[in-house]
Design an enzyme around this catalytic site. Structure first.
Site, PDB file in Angstrom:
ATOM      1  CB  THR A 150      -1.987 -18.003 -53.175  1.00 21.80           C
ATOM      2  OG1 THR A 150      -3.140 -18.157 -54.147  1.00 21.80           O
ATOM      3  CG2 THR A 150      -3.443 -18.091 -51.812  1.00 21.80           C
ATOM      4  CG  ASP A 151      -3.987 -14.720 -57.022  1.00 20.95           C
ATOM      5  OD1 ASP A 151      -3.867 -16.007 -56.420  1.00 20.95           O
ATOM      6  OD2 ASP A 151      -3.746 -14.730 -58.280  1.00 20.95           O
ATOM      7  CD  GLU A 152      -6.402 -20.411 -55.308  1.00 20.14           C
ATOM      8  OE1 GLU A 152      -6.069 -20.518 -56.970  1.00 20.14           O
ATOM      9  OE2 GLU A 152      -7.954 -20.477 -55.389  1.00 20.14           O
TER      10      GLU A 152
ATOM     11  CE1 TYR B  98      -4.126 -23.133 -51.173  1.00 17.30           C
ATOM     12  CE2 TYR B  98      -5.020 -21.831 -53.272  1.00 17.30           C
ATOM     13  CZ  TYR B  98      -3.691 -22.433 -51.907  1.00 17.30           C
ATOM     14  OH  TYR B  98      -2.367 -21.871 -52.782  1.00 17.30           O
TER      15      TYR B  98
ATOM     16  CE  LYS C  29      -0.890 -20.384 -48.380  1.00 14.22           C
ATOM     17  NZ  LYS C  29      -0.038 -20.816 -48.035  1.00 14.22           N
TER      18      LYS C  29
HETATM   19  P1  NAD Z   1       3.047 -28.140 -54.149  1.00 14.41           P
HETATM   20  O1  NAD Z   1       1.685 -29.237 -53.418  1.00 14.41           O
HETATM   21  O2  NAD Z   1       3.044 -28.143 -55.221  1.00 14.41           O
HETATM   22  O3  NAD Z   1       3.961 -28.581 -52.305  1.00 14.41           O
HETATM   23  C1  NAD Z   1       3.166 -28.527 -51.320  1.00 14.41           C
HETATM   24  C2  NAD Z   1       4.731 -29.134 -50.167  1.00 14.41           C
HETATM   25  O4  NAD Z   1       5.114 -29.056 -49.076  1.00 14.41           O
HETATM   26  C3  NAD Z   1       5.271 -30.686 -50.590  1.00 14.41           C
HETATM   27  O5  NAD Z   1       6.408 -30.503 -50.670  1.00 14.41           O
HETATM   28  C4  NAD Z   1       4.620 -31.327 -49.558  1.00 14.41           C
HETATM   29  O6  NAD Z   1       5.203 -32.492 -49.264  1.00 14.41           O
HETATM   30  C5  NAD Z   1       4.693 -29.650 -48.578  1.00 14.41           C
HETATM   31  N1  NAD Z   1       4.179 -30.512 -47.497  1.00 14.41           N
HETATM   32  C6  NAD Z   1       3.116 -30.425 -47.463  1.00 14.41           C
HETATM   33  N2  NAD Z   1       2.343 -30.646 -45.920  1.00 14.41           N
HETATM   34  C7  NAD Z   1       2.919 -30.355 -45.299  1.00 14.41           C
HETATM   35  C8  NAD Z   1       3.120 -30.820 -43.935  1.00 14.41           C
HETATM   36  N3  NAD Z   1       2.710 -30.500 -42.994  1.00 14.41           N
HETATM   37  N4  NAD Z   1       4.571 -30.354 -43.095  1.00 14.41           N
HETATM   38  C9  NAD Z   1       5.128 -29.750 -44.224  1.00 14.41           C
HETATM   39  N5  NAD Z   1       5.745 -30.126 -45.476  1.00 14.41           N
HETATM   40  C10 NAD Z   1       4.010 -30.366 -45.734  1.00 14.41           C
HETATM   41  O7  NAD Z   1       2.408 -26.510 -53.519  1.00 14.41           O
HETATM   42  P2  NAD Z   1       3.417 -25.788 -54.959  1.00 14.41           P
HETATM   43  O8  NAD Z   1       2.930 -25.170 -55.505  1.00 14.41           O
HETATM   44  O9  NAD Z   1       4.461 -25.692 -54.841  1.00 14.41           O
HETATM   45  O10 NAD Z   1       3.213 -23.903 -53.491  1.00 14.41           O
HETATM   46  C11 NAD Z   1       4.099 -23.643 -52.702  1.00 14.41           C
HETATM   47  C12 NAD Z   1       3.259 -23.071 -51.809  1.00 14.41           C
HETATM   48  O11 NAD Z   1       3.213 -21.991 -52.524  1.00 14.41           O
HETATM   49  C13 NAD Z   1       1.681 -23.515 -51.128  1.00 14.41           C
HETATM   50  O12 NAD Z   1       2.288 -21.966 -50.357  1.00 14.41           O
HETATM   51  C14 NAD Z   1       1.039 -22.636 -51.958  1.00 14.41           C
HETATM   52  O13 NAD Z   1       0.434 -21.730 -51.318  1.00 14.41           O
HETATM   53  C15 NAD Z   1       1.895 -21.461 -52.504  1.00 14.41           C
HETATM   54  N6  NAD Z   1       1.380 -20.507 -53.874  1.00 14.41           N
HETATM   55  C16 NAD Z   1       1.079 -21.464 -55.343  1.00 14.41           C
HETATM   56  C17 NAD Z   1       1.217 -20.893 -55.991  1.00 14.41           C
HETATM   57  C18 NAD Z   1       1.168 -22.209 -57.492  1.00 14.41           C
HETATM   58  O14 NAD Z   1       0.621 -21.913 -58.094  1.00 14.41           O
HETATM   59  N7  NAD Z   1       1.552 -23.640 -56.976  1.00 14.41           N
HETATM   60  C19 NAD Z   1       0.249 -19.510 -56.537  1.00 14.41           C
HETATM   61  C20 NAD Z   1       0.505 -18.731 -55.274  1.00 14.41           C
HETATM   62  C21 NAD Z   1       0.586 -19.717 -53.811  1.00 14.41           C
HETATM   63  O1  DAU Z   2      -3.857 -17.981 -57.935  1.00 13.53           O
HETATM   64  C1  DAU Z   2      -2.458 -18.534 -57.206  1.00 13.53           C
HETATM   65  C2  DAU Z   2      -2.454 -20.580 -56.800  1.00 13.53           C
HETATM   66  O2  DAU Z   2      -3.005 -21.658 -58.166  1.00 13.53           O
HETATM   67  C3  DAU Z   2      -2.283 -20.721 -56.119  1.00 13.53           C
HETATM   68  O3  DAU Z   2      -2.657 -19.993 -54.951  1.00 13.53           O
HETATM   69  C4  DAU Z   2      -2.993 -22.298 -56.154  1.00 13.53           C
HETATM   70  O4  DAU Z   2      -2.067 -23.457 -55.107  1.00 13.53           O
HETATM   71  C5  DAU Z   2      -2.240 -23.025 -57.448  1.00 13.53           C
HETATM   72  O5  DAU Z   2      -3.240 -24.585 -57.692  1.00 13.53           O
HETATM   73  C6  DAU Z   2      -3.844 -21.916 -58.510  1.00 13.53           C
HETATM   74  O6  DAU Z   2      -4.892 -22.476 -57.966  1.00 13.53           O
HETATM   75  P1  DAU Z   2      -6.370 -22.428 -58.897  1.00 13.53           P
HETATM   76  O7  DAU Z   2      -7.471 -23.463 -58.840  1.00 13.53           O
HETATM   77  O8  DAU Z   2      -5.509 -20.869 -59.950  1.00 13.53           O
HETATM   78  O9  DAU Z   2      -4.863 -23.205 -60.464  1.00 13.53           O
HETATM   79  P2  DAU Z   2      -5.879 -24.686 -60.998  1.00 13.53           P
HETATM   80  O10 DAU Z   2      -4.434 -25.019 -62.026  1.00 13.53           O
HETATM   81  O11 DAU Z   2      -5.983 -26.237 -60.152  1.00 13.53           O
HETATM   82  O12 DAU Z   2      -6.201 -24.406 -62.093  1.00 13.53           O
HETATM   83  C7  DAU Z   2      -6.092 -23.514 -62.876  1.00 13.53           C
HETATM   84  C8  DAU Z   2      -7.204 -22.731 -63.624  1.00 13.53           C
HETATM   85  O13 DAU Z   2      -7.820 -23.839 -64.665  1.00 13.53           O
HETATM   86  C9  DAU Z   2      -8.774 -22.892 -62.987  1.00 13.53           C
HETATM   87  O14 DAU Z   2      -9.060 -21.477 -63.143  1.00 13.53           O
HETATM   88  C10 DAU Z   2      -9.442 -24.319 -62.884  1.00 13.53           C
HETATM   89  C11 DAU Z   2      -9.498 -24.352 -64.648  1.00 13.53           C
HETATM   90  N1  DAU Z   2      -9.617 -25.709 -64.813  1.00 13.53           N
HETATM   91  C12 DAU Z   2      -7.966 -26.820 -63.493  1.00 13.53           C
HETATM   92  C13 DAU Z   2      -7.934 -28.121 -63.945  1.00 13.53           C
HETATM   93  C14 DAU Z   2      -7.297 -28.925 -62.978  1.00 13.53           C
HETATM   94  C15 DAU Z   2      -9.459 -26.612 -65.760  1.00 13.53           C
HETATM   95  O15 DAU Z   2     -10.185 -26.258 -66.597  1.00 13.53           O
HETATM   96  N2  DAU Z   2      -9.486 -28.060 -65.501  1.00 13.53           N
HETATM   97  C16 DAU Z   2      -8.465 -28.449 -64.630  1.00 13.53           C
HETATM   98  O16 DAU Z   2      -8.279 -29.509 -64.764  1.00 13.53           O
END
Ligand code: NAD
Ligand code: DAU
Length: 336
Positions: A124-126, A149, A153
């Site tokens: 992730t970019d985080e 988190y 990562k």
């Molecule tokens: P998500 O939370 O929707 O899904 C995570 C999945 O992983 C679920 O199906 C869960 O059951 C499974 N999981 C959790 N723990 C596990 C374990 N111990 N063994 C096997 N499976 C397990 O997540 P997402 O948003 O789809 O993100 C997927 C990946 O992409 C993550 O690694 C996250 O860090 C990365 N990522 C997400 C975003 C985003 O915006 N959602 C952005 C950048 C990177």
């Molecule tokens: O940047 C990549 C990341 O993006 C991934 O690595 C993470 O898995 C994914 O969850 C996401 O993280 P963020 O914290 O950026 O996403 P989130 O949707 O939780 O929040 C987006 C922005 O909105 C953040 O600035 C927090 C704000 N927010 C979020 C929630 C859930 C609110 O203001 N209110 C809310 O209820």
């Protein structure tokens, strides 16, 4: 091509599994997922009978389960499995360490033993931390994660890279910005706010709502991750962004307009502790080296996402109520 996907029942993973089965006729896909609260078998009902798809329930922390699932060998591993929600990591940090660090390390060992030729770590970019008004993260920016988190990562990224540098393992890392699109669990900003708006519930905006994220449509990310897996240089990191930086309030107002609900639903609440102010990615490396660019602009992607949530009310209602968990008891009960 035997492809081992972990976390394939989550948001990006399920989109990726469907992408592979649709776009890569040579792919035999194993989806290995622990089915945590974020894993939902209903995300994959359209492919569950596909002859080249196999689901195995298990945790990436469980070496024996991994060895059993990888017994027939595999060519490439894509690790999506993770605890992914920043807010949850503030309350249950240990879980994030266990899954995102120990789980990744356990999976990497098991993958190498099974003969996997390449390991793709979905990061992730985080990991880069927070930016002010200006500047962008490149792949060489130092990592400075803010939350448990992102720290977990970042640790996993370093672990995986060390296997390349010291042990010669073929690994690549993707660092993407905020994804959005179909099947995203309604705890993240966009699906939470769309579903709340549709239920006439308040939209809790943290702090002043002026934090900036770069929004990436999930289908674009799936395409990028697959290209990195196929053509990325070993030992390299690739940023993946949507070229769609928006302040949270701008996103919130846009989605309210799209859903047709009033801005009076916006409710300012206490800020997230350690809240990163802004993320922005330089994506010239993946654009120049691998020829990938995002196809879906934010307005188009948001429209498609709102439409999907409007048409899948039953899906998110069941997810929000927890009822989706009954599905795999009913559907897979005897087999899991
Ligand atoms: P998500 O939370 O929707 O899904 C995570 C999945 O992983 C679920 O199906 C869960 O059951 C499974 N999981 C959790 N723990 C596990 C374990 N111990 N063994 C096997 N499976 C397990 O997540 P997402 O948003 O789809 O993100 C997927 C990946 O992409 C993550 O690694 C996250 O860090 C990365 N990522 C997400 C975003 C985003 O915006 N959602 C952005 C950048 C990177
Ligand atoms: O940047 C990549 C990341 O993006 C991934 O690595 C993470 O898995 C994914 O969850 C996401 O993280 P963020 O914290 O950026 O996403 P989130 O949707 O939780 O929040 C987006 C922005 O909105 C953040 O600035 C927090 C704000 N927010 C979020 C929630 C859930 C609110 O203001 N209110 C809310 O209820």
């Amino acid at each position: 091509m035997r492809i081992f996907v972990t976390g394939g029942c989550g948001f990006i993973g399920s989109n990726f599994v469907r992408f592979l089965l649709r776009e890569r006729p040579d792919a035999e896909v194993t989806n290995f997922d622990a089915l945590t609260y974020a894993g939902n078998l209903e995300n994959l009902t359209t492919v569950e009978e596909h002859p080249k798809y196999r689901f195995v329930r298990g945790s990436i922390c469980d070496r024996a389960a991994l060895d059993a699932a990888l017994k027939g060998g595999c060519d490439i591993v894509y690790n999506f499995a993770a605890e992914s929600h920043v807010d949850r990591s503030l309350h249950e940090p240990q879980k994030f360490l266990d899954t995102n660090v120990t789980g990744t390390a356990t999976l990497l060992e098991a993958s190498l033993k099974a003969g996997a030729k390449r390991f793709v770590q979905v990061s992730t970019d985080e990991v880069y931390g927070s930016l002010g008004k200006d500047g962008v993260f490149t792949e060489t920016t130092s990592i400075k994660p803010s939350s448990p988190y992102s720290a977990a990562k970042a640790a996993a990224d370093l672990w995986v890279l060390s296997y390349h540098r010291s042990l010669g393992a073929d690994v690549v890392i993707t660092r993407s910005s905020n994804n959005y699109g179909p099947f995203q669990f309604p705890e993240k900003l966009i699906p939470l706010f769309i579903s709340n708006a549709l239920e006439d519930k308040p939209l809790p905006v943290y702090g002043d709502g002026m934090q900036v994220r770069d929004w990436l449509y999930v289908e674009d990310n799936c395409r990028a991750i697959e290209i990195v897996g196929k053509k990325g240089r070993s030992g390299e990191v690739y940023n993946i962004g949507g070229k769609s930086e928006r302040e949270n309030l701008v996103v919130t107002r846009a989605l309210l307009r799209e859903v047709g609900k009033p801005e009076t639903l916006i409710k300012y609440v206490a800020d997230r502790p350690g809240h990163d102010r802004r993320y922005a990615l330089d994506i010239s490396k993946i654009e120049k080296e691998l020829g990938w660019s995002p196809n879906v602009g934010f307005e188009e992607g948001l429209k498609a996402t709102v439409k999907w949530y409007l048409e899948h009310r039953e899906w998110w209602t069941r997810v929000k109520s927890g009822a989706y968990r009954e599905y795999y008891a009913r559907q897979y009960g005897g087999r899991l």
